[in-house]
Write an enzyme that holds these catalytic residues in place. Structure first.
Site, PDB file in Angstrom:
ATOM      1  CG  ASP A   1      26.914 -14.758  44.563  1.00 32.29           C
ATOM      2  OD1 ASP A   1      27.855 -14.304  43.874  1.00 32.29           O
ATOM      3  OD2 ASP A   1      27.090 -15.306  45.672  1.00 32.29           O
TER       4      ASP A   1
ATOM      5  CG  HIS B   1      11.820   2.072  51.365  1.00 36.82           C
ATOM      6  ND1 HIS B   1      11.731   2.053  52.737  1.00 36.82           N
ATOM      7  CD2 HIS B   1      12.785   2.988  51.071  1.00 36.82           C
ATOM      8  CE1 HIS B   1      12.591   2.913  53.253  1.00 36.82           C
ATOM      9  NE2 HIS B   1      13.249   3.488  52.266  1.00 36.82           N
TER      10      HIS B   1
ATOM     11  NE  ARG C   1      16.193   2.285  47.637  1.00 34.03           N
ATOM     12  CZ  ARG C   1      15.480   3.361  48.002  1.00 34.03           C
ATOM     13  NH1 ARG C   1      16.104   4.509  48.249  1.00 34.03           N
ATOM     14  NH2 ARG C   1      14.172   3.305  48.074  1.00 34.03           N
TER      15      ARG C   1
ATOM     16  CD  GLU D   1      19.065   7.626  51.797  1.00 35.60           C
ATOM     17  OE1 GLU D   1      17.823   7.609  51.732  1.00 35.60           O
ATOM     18  OE2 GLU D   1      19.745   6.620  52.055  1.00 35.60           O
TER      19      GLU D   1
ATOM     20  CG  ASP E   1      15.325   8.671  53.908  1.00 38.21           C
ATOM     21  OD1 ASP E   1      14.795   8.423  54.997  1.00 38.21           O
ATOM     22  OD2 ASP E   1      15.317   7.880  52.962  1.00 38.21           O
TER      23      ASP E   1
END
Length: 273
Positions: free
Chosen positions: A85, A46, A71, A149, A175
């Site tokens: 990576d 977000h 996240r 969620e 959520d």
């Protein structure tokens, strides 16, 4: 050994305290790390954070004791491969609904034969090829936290927790409240009841479970439910609350007349992190 797993195992009676980093700013991330948080989520879901921004945040947080949890935007093999990576070791994977989706998230963090992570001999994750036997050792270094969620995902809690490689669960109250028909009302009694149930069930199966609250008061309610690790607000949330409180305090009275003024609209957000 994965740093976040170590943090959870070493917690003792004190639940590790974290926060969200949503500013996409390395300076702010480093400052938050210096504030004393045990762990922090570098949020790519977000925020405007891109891959090079993430590298800069990981470098900044690396100067502090705060353990970074990244996240990812979605439970996507390509996204996960690139984030690992870039140097992430612990991932928070959003919107995991069942055991199959949890297994897919874990597989994306593991090199074959244990998973499907694409192999690269030269990456920041391997310290540019200097980590001894990285392609063999990396699988044990990775941490996976999956987000529950929805009521449907919480109904699958035991099956998700049983997936090998899932280190911890995380309930997203934002959520969850929306899906339950209470958008923005994160402390609605129905939402709190389901969150309390999730904590009890996670404890019964021995799987660490965490969540996030907008204020210390809300976080303490989650702590009382039995949540093992907790986050409070975000860098932007803490900044905005302090900024709005300062503006409101200075505008509360007229400097010349001493008459009261109404607080600025939106000065005390009711929800959000």
């Amino acid at each position: 050994m994965n740093p976040f797993r170590q943090l959870l195992r070493a917690q003792g009676a004190q639940a590790p305290i974290g926060t969200w980093v949503m500013s996409a700013s390395p300076i702010v991330a480093e400052a938050v790390g210096c504030a004393g948080f045990d762990w922090g989520v570098l949020d790519m879901e977000h925020t405007p954070l891109d891959l090079m921004d993430l590298v800069h945040l990981l470098q900044a947080v690396g100067n502090t004791k705060m353990v970074p949890v990244v996240r990812v935007p979605w439970n996507d093999t390509t996204n996960i491969k690139r984030v690992l990576d870039a140097g992430a070791q612990t991932l928070l994977v959003p919107f995991v609904q069942n055991a199959d989706e949890a297994a897919r998230a874990v597989a994306a963090t593991r090199y074959p034969p244990d998973g499907v992570r694409g192999m690269a001999g030269m990456s920041r994750g391997s310290r540019f090829g200097t980590t001894p036997d990285y392609l063999r050792a990396a699988n044990t270094m990775m941490g996976v936290v999956v987000q529950l969620e929805t009521p449907e995902s919480i109904a699958q809690l035991e099956a998700i927790a049983a997936v090998p490689g899932v280190d911890a669960l995380f309930v997203g109250p934002g959520d969850l409240s929306g899906v339950m028909g209470h958008p923005g009302n994160l402390t609605h009694p129905d939402v709190l009841a389901l969150m309390a149930e999730a904590a009890q069930r996670a404890r019964a199966v021995g799987k660490p479970i965490g969540t996030v609250g907008g204020t210390p008061e809300v976080v303490n309610r989650y702590r009382a439910m039995g949540y093992d690790y907790l986050a409070v607000a975000s860098d932007l949330g803490l900044l905005m609350r302090a900024a709005q409180a300062a503006v409101t305090a200075l505008r509360a009275t007229d400097g010349q007349s001493g008459t009261a003024r109404p607080p600025a609209e939106g000065a005390k957000p009711e929800s959000g992190y």
